[in-house]
Write an enzyme that holds these catalytic residues in place. Structure first.
Site, mmCIF file in Angstrom:
data_model
loop_
_atom_site.group_PDB
_atom_site.id
_atom_site.type_symbol
_atom_site.label_atom_id
_atom_site.label_comp_id
_atom_site.label_asym_id
_atom_site.label_seq_id
_atom_site.Cartn_x
_atom_site.Cartn_y
_atom_site.Cartn_z
ATOM 1 N N GLU A 144 -61.315 -69.492 38.127
ATOM 2 C CA GLU A 144 -61.724 -70.753 37.532
ATOM 3 C C GLU A 144 -60.932 -71.914 38.137
ATOM 4 O OE1 GLU A 144 -60.355 -70.913 33.564
ATOM 5 O OE2 GLU A 144 -60.892 -73.012 33.313
ATOM 6 N N ASP B 69 -57.912 -68.450 33.101
ATOM 7 C CA ASP B 69 -56.714 -68.802 32.341
ATOM 8 C C ASP B 69 -56.664 -67.979 31.066
ATOM 9 O OD1 ASP B 69 -55.643 -70.679 34.037
ATOM 10 O OD2 ASP B 69 -56.843 -72.317 33.201
ATOM 11 N N ASP C 133 -56.266 -68.704 28.176
ATOM 12 C CA ASP C 133 -56.431 -69.500 26.957
ATOM 13 C C ASP C 133 -57.893 -69.437 26.492
ATOM 14 O OD1 ASP C 133 -57.803 -70.987 28.796
ATOM 15 O OD2 ASP C 133 -56.360 -72.636 28.861
ATOM 16 N N ASP D 60 -60.305 -71.585 26.667
ATOM 17 C CA ASP D 60 -61.281 -72.031 27.670
ATOM 18 C C ASP D 60 -61.580 -70.915 28.671
ATOM 19 O OD1 ASP D 60 -61.863 -74.476 26.753
ATOM 20 O OD2 ASP D 60 -60.861 -75.607 28.372
#
Ligand code: TSJ
Length: 658
Positions: free
Chosen positions: A446, A519, A521, A523
């Protein structure tokens, strides 16, 4: 009929027996070129050439039907598989002395022993169907070890026999006859043809096509070479002509037509005769079966070009006049003809065929002839049949839209061949140097900055990086078109090289593992979910094949004393501190994203095959049994519910100790 010795060869009719020793020399001279270079006359001595013998004799018999003098053609393949008999119930070939032959031979003998005799002796009227492109019965005779003609005419049964083109005698009367007709039996010469056995399937197919092309023609095929259970007499008769042929063609190909009526055209004037039937189907290919003088033109030619022109102009004219093109849509000729299925049958006086196999019509004037007849007729039909016309227009616009929407994805959908595999790769892919799919991996990363770290930190030999920008499309909600037009997704498909949807073939995959690196997280989790949804919908075999993985990048760096630990989440972090916290000062760093990780760190924590942890994506069995609807419901809420993630490397401890 007696099989008496040569001095008494039955009763010659009109033809004096003459000196056959002498005339056979001229005959040999006449047919010598055919035996010397058979390829020049029948295209070759292989299977096609062998069957050309059949078509030649068949066309002559069919001509008699077309001329209106015969109704039925019987074809018989002998038990030996190489003796073929064709018979019609026409007038019977003329057995009388040929008026212009200086040697006083019968018309029949001249036809069978003089090259190209047919047309010459009847001022072109002899052959309406063109036969084998001007090659005559004499060619078949020259290339047959034996050939025998029977003619029923004037109440008598006449016979003449040949060996390798030489007459064994003149025409003899061998009996009485009721009715009229011509029967030719021949056996291909094994000195000419390496294989002399006929293919009954090939013959049957040709006979069937003939019966469509000539309404009213009845062809009966008896195959005695078949095994006992396959032996049957097949009768071909199709009163519906090429319209029926079109129907059967669509049915045989399992196509659905979009019109409930065909467009048909029959035109007969001094320039020739044209029969046309056409229809559109839901299929995306174009199928045109064309014939010239009853001969299939598999490679098309000027008549098909004329037909294409007529259809393009007529349909476009209709669309333009009625202003039916939506904004933003441009129509190409291919859009107009997508799904077109047509049969075209043309009779002209002087067909010129082209190519080694003579399967293509070459007469330049024919294009205008066909276009000139078909275009106004089709235009008129469209205007008089608005419902049909509207269906066609809808079909054409749909084709144009599909083409425009999928243009971006066209190269992705195209399966990469070994030659263009590397050429077709997306620009932002940092490929690995190894081309051994078994040892390579593709990381989908990403963002450009994380992609940059991954590119620097990776093992160049085996690890490829494809950075993804922006939001990933939700493949569950978007339709095929949108998915195909989405560059991020098509880039993935391109890089994988394995095709998409029903074309997806894991054996063509360019990498052993496809690893989603996002990531750690929410997102990142969301993007993983969207990517997996895409894989699930469009690249399912890759999941089933165990090729799809999630990387586990750390979210925290935990320094305790001189030791550095990495934790993928809060729970891991807390567990680390609980276990090692007493060993020194604890410092915690939370990564905001992969992009801020040093390339070397990214490698040792996440990329290194020896140290990393991967989650293999699998689909639990219950989900497999779910209906599409249930799955869609599930996906609407939380896609991750559909997947199971299996750890690929078992670690005793949760933490990764570096
Ligand atoms: F190929 C072939 F020549 F060997 C051959 C011709 C094979 C077969 C099976 C049939 C025929 C054939 C030829 N059938 N019917 C005819 N008709 C004539 O040749 C014919 C008959 C009468 C007249 C006439 O003007 O009275 C004219 C022709 C051309």
């Amino acid at each position: 009929m007696s099989m008496s010795t040569p001095p008494s060869p039955g009763s010659p009719v009109s033809v004096p027996p003459g000196d056959y020793g002498a005339s056979s020399i001229t005959i040999l001279e006449g047919l010598e070129p055919v035996r010397k270079r058979p390829g020049m006359y029948i295209g070759g001595v292989g299977k096609d050439g062998l069957h050309h013998l059949v078509w030649e004799i068949l066309d002559n018999a069919v001509d008699e039907v077309i001329a209106g003098y015969a109704t039925t053609v019987h074809v018989h393949l002998d038990r030996d598989g190489e003796t073929l008999t064709i018979e019609d119930n026409g007038r019977g070939m003329p057995v009388e002395r040929h008026p212009k032959d200086p040697q006083g031979r019968s018309t029949l003998e001249v036809i069978f022993t003089v090259l190209h005799a047919g047309g010459k002796f009847e001022q072109g009227a002899y052959r309406t169907a063109g036969g084998l492109h001007g090659v005559g019965a004499s060619v078949v005779n020259a290339l047959s070890s034996s050939l025998e003609v029977h003619v029923k005419r004037g109440g008598k049964l006449h016979r003449q026999r040949f060996r390798r083109g030489r007459p064994l005698g003149g025409v003899e009367v061998v009996g009485e006859a009721r009715g009229t007709g011509t029967k030719v039996q021949f056996k291909p010469d094994n000195k000419i043809f390496p294989q002399t056995g006929f293919d009954a399937e090939v013959i049957a197919r040709r006979l069937e096509v003939k019966s469509y092309l000539h309404k009213g023609l009845k062809v009966v095929f008896k195959n005695d070479a078949a095994t006992e259970k396959d032996k049957r007499i097949i009768e071909f008769k199709h009163e519906g002509g090429i319209v029926e042929y079109l129907d059967d063609l669509i049915r045989a190909r399992n196509r659905r037509r979009i019109l409930d009526q065909h467009f048909t055209l029959e035109r007969d004037d001094e320039e020739g005769r044209l029969e046309l039937a056409l229809c559109w189907t839901e299929a995306t290919d174009q199928v045109v079966h064309s014939f010239v003088n009853g001969i299939p033109t598999a490679d098309g030619g000027t008549h098909e070009a004329g037909l294409r022109e007529a259809i393009n102009r007529a349909v476009r004219g209709y669309i333009d006049t009625h202003e039916l093109v939506p904004r933003g849509v441009t129509l190409t000729p291919e859009d107009i003809r997508e799904g077109l299925t047509a049969t075209l049958n043309l009779f002209i006086t002087d067909p010129q065929f082209q190519g080694q196999t003579k399967d293509k019509l070459n007469n330049p004037e024919v294009r205008g002839l066909v276009a000139g007849a078909a275009r106004p007729a089709l235009e008129q039909w469209l205007n008089q049949n608005q419902t049909q016309a509207q269906s066609i227009v809808t079909r054409v616009i749909q084709a144009a839209r599909a083409r425009q929407a999928s243009r971006a994805a066209a190269s992705a959908v195209r399966r990469a061949s070994p030659m263009n595999r590397r050429l077709n790769l997306p620009g932002k892919l940092a490929d690995c140097t190894s081309s051994e799919p078994g040892e390579t991996e593709l990381f989908l990363v990403e963002g450009d900055s994380a992609g940059g770290s991954a590119k620097q930190g990776r093992d160049r030999q085996t690890q490829a990086i494809l950075p993804l920008r922006g939001k990933v499309l939700n493949a569950e909600q978007a339709g095929d078109r949108k998915v195909m037009a989405n560059t991020e997704l098509t880039d993935i498909v391109q890089a994988l090289g394995c095709g998409i949807g029903k074309d997806c073939d894991p054996s063509a995959l360019r990498y052993q593992r496809v690893i989603l690196l996002m990531d750690a997280d929410s997102d990142g989790h969301h993007i993983s979910t969207l990517l997996l949804t895409f894989f699930y919908r469009y690249l399912r075999p890759l999941i089933d094949g165990g090729h799809v993985f999630l990387a586990q990048p750390p979210l925290y760096r935990v320094d305790i004393g001189k030791q550095t630990y990495w934790a993928a989440g809060d729970a891991e972090r807390d567990a680390l501190i609980e276990r090692h916290g007493s060993k020194g000062k604890v410092e915690i760093q939370r990564f905001k994203g992969l992009g801020e990780m040093m390339p070397a760190t990214l490698f040792k924590t996440t990329l290194d095959p020896l140290r990393r942890r991967l989650l293999k994506v699998t689909i639990p069995d219950e989900a497999r049994l779910d209906t599409e609807n249930t799955i869609t419901d599930l996906m609407g809420k939380d896609a991750s519910a559909r997947f199971e993630f299996v750890m690929t490397r078992a670690h005793e401890a949760d933490e990764l100790d570096i």
